[in-house]
Design an enzyme around this catalytic site. Structure first.
Site, PDB file in Angstrom:
ATOM      1  N   SER A 278       0.967  -1.257  -0.166  1.00  0.00           N
ATOM      2  CA  SER A 278      -0.171   0.004  -0.171  1.00  0.00           C
ATOM      3  C   SER A 278       1.098   1.418   0.411  1.00  0.00           C
ATOM      4  CB  SER A 278      -1.037  -0.120   1.117  1.00  0.00           C
ATOM      5  OG  SER A 278       0.156  -0.250   1.965  1.00  0.00           O
ATOM      6  N   CYS A 279       2.221   1.077   0.748  1.00  0.00           N
ATOM      7  CA  CYS A 279       3.035   2.434   0.339  1.00  0.00           C
ATOM      8  C   CYS A 279       4.054   2.815  -0.905  1.00  0.00           C
ATOM      9  CB  CYS A 279       3.813   2.453   1.243  1.00  0.00           C
ATOM     10  SG  CYS A 279       2.138   2.272   2.861  1.00  0.00           S
TER      11      CYS A 279
END
Ligand code: NAD
Ligand code: UGA
Length: 456
Positions: A278-279
């Site tokens: 997600s990053c």
């Protein structure tokens, strides 16, 4: 100290549970009632090693609660921590959750009757805290940041899969505050940690977070680029090359006693099927777009993203060269989580590879030790079969790809697996298979090694 966390996801819940373990009284607020219900029942709403145990302890001690009501939870709080999502959009990141959280906090600030520090922990581009967040808070409260309430940015560096360990034993704490009082209060909240604590401005804190993630992502794309060269030249092996590179003392770890120690394992120079999660993809894109908007180009980071985006296609192309047309072939994809020890599939390379194979007409069978059939189907559609065991997924397959370096895959009997396949071509996308005795005709293709040198 009384702390309210807004957003009970990976960052918010791990931070909240950890702060409760340190003796603070914490309320985790989330708009998702199922998340709140799970936390109230002492169960983490997602898989993260060690979190259930820590959460059960925090609940039993009475130090941690969860709520959907920010207004009730902010009562008497010294600090609020914004840990909501900051997803990608066309301009970089979407600040709608940040704005909403800041506005909601702002509406309560006046009635708190005490000095309160609003802290942004979500990853946000430079200037977000002292412009966007500040404006929302001041407009909703009629108060002045730095005078009537504190404002700070405290980036998070935890990794999924070892988030509890990273909270307990952080390498650094960065406190970017607008005012001296906020620096002091946050330093008190983190008292007890012995790691370096860097006190700076919100803007520097925001940029430290992006620069850290961009550097790690760049190292991975760099390794993948070196792997791509090694894959074309007989005799080259990326894992050996990087082992040699890692022996450079500048990579060694400071032990804190005036010595520097070799880290033992090669970290962040490991080639693979690309970075997901997600990053990294979101954050590299966000800082690239942000810099572009400021008139500062980042061509290096643009390449980091391009190399990563092309990695999954390249893996599928290597497989196609080995087995011919993928149409109608049974291909097993082992590993759907973006990395081991998590059930998070956001931007997962395994999912991308499985989807690409399915698009080319392959009969895709997936496996993951934790990701469920429901999540697999929700992402890949009903045409893809999900098996509960790796051996069932590969049995009768025309090829298999290892996309996540789960320990379970390192321990599998790969000789037996190769025997169970219709056509034993195994593409080891995470360098997990140790040399094995393969049955006649079987091949293991390892990322970073010359494809023509597949072990047979
Ligand atoms: P997540 O999606 O797991 O959790 C975010 C939570 O916020 C969700 O449960 C959502 O329901 C809740 N939420 C949204 N708006 C809300 C509101 N107004 N009030 C209350 N709750 C609200 O996100 P995450 O992975 O924990 O990431 C959060 C932030 O931290 C992001 O900016 C991310 O980039 C950053 N970060 C994440 C990690 C990581 O490993 N996941 C590590 C470091 C930094
Ligand atoms: C990463 C950073 O490591 C954290 O410090 C940061 O807080 C976090 O992003 C964040 O901002 O969210 P995380 O995404 O959980 O943490 O996981 P990593 O272990 O960094 O792995 C990211 C991706 O890179 C995974 O897909 C992994 O498989 C891949 N990777 C990692 C490689 O391909 N090679 C490597 O050598 C290391």
């Amino acid at each position: 100290m009384k702390v309210t966390i807004i957003g009970a996801g990976y960052v918010g819940l791990v931070t909240g549970t950890g702060l409760a373990g340190l003796g603070h009284t914490v309320v985790c607020v989330d708009t998702d009632p199922r998340r709140v219900g799970a936390i109230e029942n002492g169960k983490a709403p997602f898989f993260e090693p060690g979190l259930d145990e820590l959460l059960a302890k925090a609940r039993a001690s009475g130090k941690l609660s969860a709520s959907t009501s920010l207004r009730d939870s902010l009562k008497d709080a010294d600090v609020s921590i914004i840990a909501v999502g900051t997803p990608s959009n066309d301009d970089g990141i979407d600040l709608k959750y940040i704005r909403a959280a800041a506005r909601e906090i702002g509406e309560q600030l006046k009635s708190l009757g005490r000095f309160h520090v609003v802290t942004v922990k979500s990853t946000v581009v430079p200037m977000t805290t002292d412009t966007v967040v500040r404006q929302e808070l001041e407009a909703a409260s009629g108060l002045l940041a730095g005078r009537d309430f504190g404002l700070a940015m405290n980036p998070e560096f935890l990794r999924e899969g070892c988030a509890v360990e990273d909270f307990t034993n952080p390498d650094r704490i960065v406190l970017g505050a607008l005012d001296a009082r906020s620096h002091e209060i946050l330093a008190q909240m983190y008292a007890g940690f012995s790691c370096p604590m860097l006190k700076t401005t919100p803007r520097n804190a925001e940029m430290i977070k992006y620069t850290s993630n961009a550097l790690l992502a760049a190292l991975i794309s760099f390794s993948n680029e070196i792997a791509q060269v090694c894959e074309t030249i007989p005799g080259l092996d990326e894992s050996v090359v990087m082992e040699g590179v890692h022996l450079d003392r500048r990579w060694w770890v400071d032990t804190g006693q005036g010595n520097r120690k070799h880290p033992g394992a090669v970290t962040y120079l490991r080639a693979g099927v690309g970075f997901g999660g997600s990053c990294f993809p979101k954050d590299v894109k966000a800082i690239f777009e942000f810099a572009q908007a400021q008139g500062a180009a980042m061509p290096l980071l643009e390449s980091v993203l391009t190399i990563n985006e092309e990695r999954a296609n390249r893996i599928v192309a290597i497989l196609e060269r080995q087995v011919g047309s993928l149409n109608g072939k049974r291909i097993a994809v082992l590993g759907l989580a973006f990395k081991p020890d998590t059930d998070d599939v956001r931007e997962s390379p395994g999912m991308k590879i499985a989807a690409d194979l399915a698009r080319r007409g392959a009969r895709v069978v997936t496996h993951d030790p934790i990701v469920t059939a429901e999540i697999a189907t929700a992402n890949l559609g009903p045409g893809v079969t999900h098996e509960a065991s790796a051996t069932a997924a590969v049995a009768g397959a025309d090829a298999a790809i290892i996309a996540t370096s789960w320990d379970e895959y390192k321990r599998l009997d790969w000789t037996a697996i190769a025997r169970s396949m219709r056509n034993a071509v195994i593409l080891d996308g995470r360098q997990v298979i140790k040399p094995v005795d393969l049955p006649a005709g079987a091949k293991v293709l390892t990322i970073g090694k010359h494809v023509g040198e597949a072990r047979t």
